[in-house]
Design a protein around this motif. Structure first.
Motif, PDB file in Angstrom:
ATOM      1  N   UNK A 141       0.832  -1.203   0.000  1.00 30.70           N
ATOM      2  CA  UNK A 141       0.000   0.000   0.000  1.00 30.70           C
ATOM      3  C   UNK A 141       0.867   1.254   0.000  1.00 30.70           C
ATOM      4  N   UNK A 142       0.555   2.178  -0.907  1.00 28.50           N
ATOM      5  CA  UNK A 142       1.399   3.364  -1.093  1.00 28.50           C
ATOM      6  C   UNK A 142       1.331   4.324   0.085  1.00 28.50           C
ATOM      7  N   UNK A 143       0.241   4.291   0.788  1.00 26.76           N
ATOM      8  CA  UNK A 143       0.045   5.287   1.841  1.00 26.76           C
ATOM      9  C   UNK A 143       0.515   4.804   3.213  1.00 26.76           C
ATOM     10  N   UNK A 144       1.244   3.698   3.256  1.00 30.17           N
ATOM     11  CA  UNK A 144       1.790   3.221   4.526  1.00 30.17           C
ATOM     12  C   UNK A 144       3.130   3.925   4.783  1.00 30.17           C
ATOM     13  N   UNK A 145       3.192   4.640   5.869  1.00 31.77           N
ATOM     14  CA  UNK A 145       4.391   5.393   6.242  1.00 31.77           C
ATOM     15  C   UNK A 145       5.230   4.537   7.193  1.00 31.77           C
ATOM     16  N   UNK A 146       6.484   4.350   6.866  1.00 35.07           N
ATOM     17  CA  UNK A 146       7.354   3.540   7.713  1.00 35.07           C
ATOM     18  C   UNK A 146       8.103   4.433   8.695  1.00 35.07           C
ATOM     19  N   UNK A 147       8.002   4.081   9.966  1.00 36.78           N
ATOM     20  CA  UNK A 147       8.653   4.869  11.016  1.00 36.78           C
ATOM     21  C   UNK A 147       9.733   4.039  11.703  1.00 36.78           C
ATOM     22  N   UNK A 285      24.707  -3.617  27.184  1.00 36.53           N
ATOM     23  CA  UNK A 285      23.499  -3.460  26.371  1.00 36.53           C
ATOM     24  C   UNK A 285      23.831  -2.574  25.185  1.00 36.53           C
ATOM     25  N   UNK A 286      23.347  -2.954  24.010  1.00 35.99           N
ATOM     26  CA  UNK A 286      23.599  -2.223  22.779  1.00 35.99           C
ATOM     27  C   UNK A 286      22.282  -1.641  22.261  1.00 35.99           C
ATOM     28  N   UNK A 287      22.314  -0.377  21.868  1.00 37.19           N
ATOM     29  CA  UNK A 287      21.125   0.307  21.389  1.00 37.19           C
ATOM     30  C   UNK A 287      21.381   0.888  20.004  1.00 37.19           C
ATOM     31  N   UNK A 288      20.449   0.652  19.095  1.00 39.70           N
ATOM     32  CA  UNK A 288      20.605   1.148  17.732  1.00 39.70           C
ATOM     33  C   UNK A 288      19.298   1.095  16.979  1.00 39.70           C
ATOM     34  N   UNK A 289      19.368   1.392  15.692  1.00 35.01           N
ATOM     35  CA  UNK A 289      18.183   1.370  14.840  1.00 35.01           C
ATOM     36  C   UNK A 289      17.698  -0.075  14.701  1.00 35.01           C
ATOM     37  N   UNK A 290      16.400  -0.287  14.922  1.00 35.60           N
ATOM     38  CA  UNK A 290      15.822  -1.633  14.849  1.00 35.60           C
ATOM     39  C   UNK A 290      15.599  -2.046  13.401  1.00 35.60           C
ATOM     40  N   UNK A 291      15.736  -3.336  13.101  1.00 29.87           N
ATOM     41  CA  UNK A 291      15.396  -3.791  11.747  1.00 29.87           C
ATOM     42  C   UNK A 291      13.904  -3.712  11.471  1.00 29.87           C
ATOM     43  N   UNK A 292      13.093  -3.738  12.536  1.00 31.76           N
ATOM     44  CA  UNK A 292      11.640  -3.626  12.410  1.00 31.76           C
ATOM     45  C   UNK A 292      11.223  -2.167  12.323  1.00 31.76           C
ATOM     46  N   UNK A 293      10.231  -1.880  11.490  1.00 34.32           N
ATOM     47  CA  UNK A 293       9.703  -0.525  11.387  1.00 34.32           C
ATOM     48  C   UNK A 293       8.180  -0.564  11.551  1.00 34.32           C
ATOM     49  N   UNK A 294       7.644   0.487  12.131  1.00 35.32           N
ATOM     50  CA  UNK A 294       6.193   0.617  12.216  1.00 35.32           C
ATOM     51  C   UNK A 294       5.663   1.035  10.855  1.00 35.32           C
ATOM     52  N   UNK A 295       4.619   0.351  10.391  1.00 39.56           N
ATOM     53  CA  UNK A 295       3.987   0.696   9.101  1.00 39.56           C
ATOM     54  C   UNK A 295       2.632   1.319   9.402  1.00 39.56           C
ATOM     55  N   UNK A 296       2.584   2.644   9.326  1.00 37.10           N
ATOM     56  CA  UNK A 296       1.418   3.426   9.763  1.00 37.10           C
ATOM     57  C   UNK A 296       0.704   4.003   8.537  1.00 37.10           C
ATOM     58  N   UNK A 297      -0.610   3.807   8.501  1.00 32.22           N
ATOM     59  CA  UNK A 297      -1.390   4.364   7.397  1.00 32.22           C
ATOM     60  C   UNK A 297      -1.479   5.878   7.562  1.00 32.22           C
ATOM     61  N   UNK A 298      -1.004   6.619   6.560  1.00 33.66           N
ATOM     62  CA  UNK A 298      -0.976   8.066   6.619  1.00 33.66           C
ATOM     63  C   UNK A 298      -2.339   8.706   6.390  1.00 33.66           C
TER      64      UNK A 298
END
Length: 298
Positions: A141-147, A285-298
């Motif tokens: 879906x084109x309108x899914x915004x990845x965060x 403990x290591x903190x960084x960008x997650x491989x998982x992203x939230x896919x939010x309908x814009x």
């Protein structure tokens, strides 16, 4: 034959429901507030708006779809399916609460109380769901915004995801002692009120507060940018601890590394202290960008 999509309606108990649970009856709850110069009418109205939004959201689910509901407190025990479309009915913070349990399922945020919520993540009204749900279910879906999300991984494989930020520090918010390093750089022993690592989504909340206190020392990442901002809270200089490394940015692939030098530290995400990683002296403990992203309908 593929399964029909499943609409998962996520909600939380209202303030009114919390009052009833605590005081036993509506009358006792009303008396409790009245004795303190307050009226139960306001929380009753918000409760009704939430119930109406949930009812409208349920009615908007296509007849050939599966459906279920889950309350926020039950999220750790709920099993999401790949075909789910997640409908969050409530406040922006509820989207953050559910994001850590997802793995690419699309999310539609429904504002149950327009005008009261900022509406950053719950952008839609329940009446619009009939058209939004089929669009969210379509692959690509084109309108899914990845965060971007933040990931914390301890050396004993404990793992935590968050949409806004992860806090590492003392559970009682006392002085935390640790060694801090960005990958490939020398570690610095520190004593502070804890460390925040946040996303662009979280840049409007706790991390923004830390950023403003520093006078905006760096450009905060955007919500979709694969980068994180980190801040040390109230670092304390002493003969044994330094304050040279107190903020920075982490691009994808770089990590902030903390080695615990307190008897006990915790790491929790998005303000949910009840769901924390427990860390003891010597752990990393290591903190960084997650491989998982939230896919939010814009």
């Amino acid at each position: 034959m593929s399964l029909a999509p499943r609409a998962v309606l996520v909600h939380r108990r209202t303030e009114y429901e919390e009052l009833i649970a605590h005081h036993g009856t509506p009358g006792q709850a009303a008396f409790f507030l009245a004795s303190r110069g307050r009226s139960v009418a306001e929380v009753e109205q918000r409760h009704r708006r939430q119930a109406e939004a949930l009812a409208r959201a349920a009615a908007a689910v296509p007849l050939d779809w599966r459906r279920t509901r889950v309350e926020r407190a039950d999220l750790p025990r709920f099993l999401f399916e790949p075909e789910d479309v997640v409908v969050v009915v409530g406040q922006d913070g509820l989207v953050a609460n559910v994001a850590k349990y997802l793995d690419g399922q699309p999310v539609v945020g429904v504002d149950a109380d327009p005008g009261r919520n900022p509406g950053v993540l719950v952008r839609h009204r329940a009446d619009a769901l009939a058209a939004l749900l089929p669009a969210a279910a379509r692959s690509g879906a084109r309108h899914l915004e990845e965060r971007t999300m933040v990931e914390a991984v301890a050396d004993d494989t404990q793992r935590l995801l968050a949409l806004n930020e992860v806090y590492v520090g003392q559970p009682g918010h006392q002085t935390a002692r640790y060694r801090l390093a960005v990958d490939g750089e020398p570690a610095e022993p520190q004593a502070s009120s804890g460390v925040l690592v946040g996303t662009g989504t979280g840049a409007t909340g706790w991390c923004r507060s830390a950023w403003l206190e520093r006078g905006g020392p760096l450009a905060l990442p955007g919500a979709a940018a694969p980068a994180l901002a980190w801040f040390v809270r109230e670092a304390w200089p002493s003969p044994a601890t330094g304050t040279a490394q107190v903020h920075g940015l982490l691009d994808a692939g770089r990590q902030l590394v903390l080695t615990v030098e307190s008897d006990r530290l915790v790491a929790f995400g998005d303000g949910i202290e009840a769901d924390a990683l427990e860390l003891t002296w010597g752990q990393t403990i290591r903190l960084g960008v997650a491989p998982t992203r939230l896919r939010l309908l814009g």
